[in-house]
Write a protein that holds these residues in place. Structure first.
Motif, PDB file in Angstrom:
ATOM      1  N   THR A 239       0.848  -1.194   0.000  1.00  0.00           N
ATOM      2  CA  THR A 239       0.000   0.000   0.000  1.00  0.00           C
ATOM      3  C   THR A 239       0.881   1.240   0.000  1.00  0.00           C
ATOM      4  O   THR A 239       1.769   1.378   0.850  1.00  0.00           O
TER       5      THR A 239
ATOM      6  N   ASN B 280      -4.925   5.448  -1.360  1.00  0.00           N
ATOM      7  CA  ASN B 280      -4.220   4.173  -1.217  1.00  0.00           C
ATOM      8  C   ASN B 280      -3.995   3.505  -2.571  1.00  0.00           C
ATOM      9  O   ASN B 280      -4.805   2.698  -3.024  1.00  0.00           O
TER      10      ASN B 280
ATOM     11  N   ARG C  95      -2.358   0.652  -4.601  1.00  0.00           N
ATOM     12  CA  ARG C  95      -1.954  -0.699  -4.180  1.00  0.00           C
ATOM     13  C   ARG C  95      -1.155  -1.381  -5.289  1.00  0.00           C
ATOM     14  O   ARG C  95      -1.589  -1.410  -6.447  1.00  0.00           O
TER      15      ARG C  95
ATOM     16  N   VAL D 194     -10.085 -10.931  -0.504  1.00  0.00           N
ATOM     17  CA  VAL D 194      -9.772  -9.499  -0.531  1.00  0.00           C
ATOM     18  C   VAL D 194     -10.634  -8.820  -1.591  1.00  0.00           C
ATOM     19  O   VAL D 194     -10.828  -9.356  -2.686  1.00  0.00           O
TER      20      VAL D 194
ATOM     21  N   PHE E 276     -10.929  -4.935  -3.446  1.00  0.00           N
ATOM     22  CA  PHE E 276     -10.428  -3.569  -3.629  1.00  0.00           C
ATOM     23  C   PHE E 276     -11.620  -2.714  -4.032  1.00  0.00           C
ATOM     24  O   PHE E 276     -12.166  -2.871  -5.129  1.00  0.00           O
TER      25      PHE E 276
ATOM     26  N   ARG F  78     -11.454  -9.085   3.508  1.00  0.00           N
ATOM     27  CA  ARG F  78     -10.800  -7.804   3.799  1.00  0.00           C
ATOM     28  C   ARG F  78     -11.236  -6.770   2.773  1.00  0.00           C
ATOM     29  O   ARG F  78     -11.192  -7.016   1.565  1.00  0.00           O
TER      30      ARG F  78
ATOM     31  N   LEU G 113     -10.305  -3.350   1.155  1.00  0.00           N
ATOM     32  CA  LEU G 113      -9.197  -2.417   0.962  1.00  0.00           C
ATOM     33  C   LEU G 113      -9.736  -1.183   0.244  1.00  0.00           C
ATOM     34  O   LEU G 113     -10.035  -1.221  -0.946  1.00  0.00           O
ATOM     35  N   SER G 114      -9.881  -0.110   1.002  1.00  0.00           N
ATOM     36  CA  SER G 114     -10.510   1.111   0.506  1.00  0.00           C
ATOM     37  C   SER G 114      -9.492   2.060  -0.115  1.00  0.00           C
ATOM     38  O   SER G 114      -8.284   1.944   0.112  1.00  0.00           O
TER      39      SER G 114
ATOM     40  N   ASP H  22      -7.745  -0.368   6.302  1.00  0.00           N
ATOM     41  CA  ASP H  22      -8.495  -1.527   5.830  1.00  0.00           C
ATOM     42  C   ASP H  22      -9.548  -1.918   6.869  1.00  0.00           C
ATOM     43  O   ASP H  22      -9.460  -1.549   8.043  1.00  0.00           O
TER      44      ASP H  22
END
Length: 213
Positions: free
Chosen positions: A5, A14, A16, A146, A148, A187, A189-190, A195
């Motif tokens: 990140t 963020n 990635r 995960v 995104f 998870r 991931l913003s 997170d």
């Protein structure tokens, strides 16, 4: 899967770098700016990305995409075609958000809900999540649990809907249909901030519970 990140721009977006451990193939998700910083980070790990993935067309998520694409001779993939007007409006966005001038560009490939996009052995399921913007998509990798999500949902909050073609009701419907239905340990991931997990937001996000909004 390995994820690096890298917060970029004054908006601390963020960016990635996502790596398939088995093949060492990589992609950059939402490179919002600071192209030199991203290139340096990739070199640090001896990585050459296969492509760039974009969740939506806001400048703080796409600002370095064309520079990276030209530098590595790779494709820009996503978001959904309904986001075209934001790419056409990149110069206006630069003025609006106080960025340096940006030349409009168009992604190499648009994506649609239900598509599958692979990077090495990583398989991203594409979910179309309008509301923050009409062509916003999220990238869900079920094997590693995960997702995104760009600016659809954040820890304890949700994306803004006061920009052109934003829709608060549509955003909540997208979240409930495409994010909260994922396995609860997934998870999230913003695009900004820390997170979180699906179960956390399902229980405690005040915008989803109806406390706010």
């Amino acid at each position: 899967m390995e994820i690096i990140t890298l917060p970029v721009t004054a908006f601390a977006q963020n960016c990635r770098i996502v790596i398939c451990k088995k093949t060492r193939k990589a992609t950059v998700v939402d490179p919002g700016g600071d192209a030199d910083k991203i290139i340096t980070e990739l070199a640090k790990y001896d990585l050459t990305p296969d492509c760039i993935l974009l969740t939506h067309g806001h400048l703080d998520h796409v600002g370095a995409a064309k520079i990276l694409a030209d530098h590595f001779s790779i494709d820009i993939v996503g978001p959904h075609k309904d986001e075209l007007f934001w790419f056409d409006a990149l110069p206006m966005q630069a003025q609006m958000f106080g960025f340096k001038p940006v030349t409009p560009f168009t992604p190499t490939h648009w994506l649609s809900g239900g598509d599958i996009f692979s990077v090495g052995e990583l398989r991203f399921e594409i979910r179309h999540c309008p509301g923050h913007t009409p062509g916003h998509i999220v990238f869900y990798e079920p094997t590693h649990g995960v997702v995104f999500v760009g600016d659809v949902i954040f820890k304890g909050s949700v994306g803004r809907t006061d920009f052109p073609k934003g829709d608060a009701q549509q955003l909540l419907e997208s979240i409930k249909k495409h994010i909260l239905t994922l396995p609860e340990e997934t998870r999230i991931l913003s695009g900004h901030g820390p997170d979180t997990k699906v179960v956390t937001e399902r229980i405690s996000n005040p915008f989803i519970s109806g406390k706010f909004g």
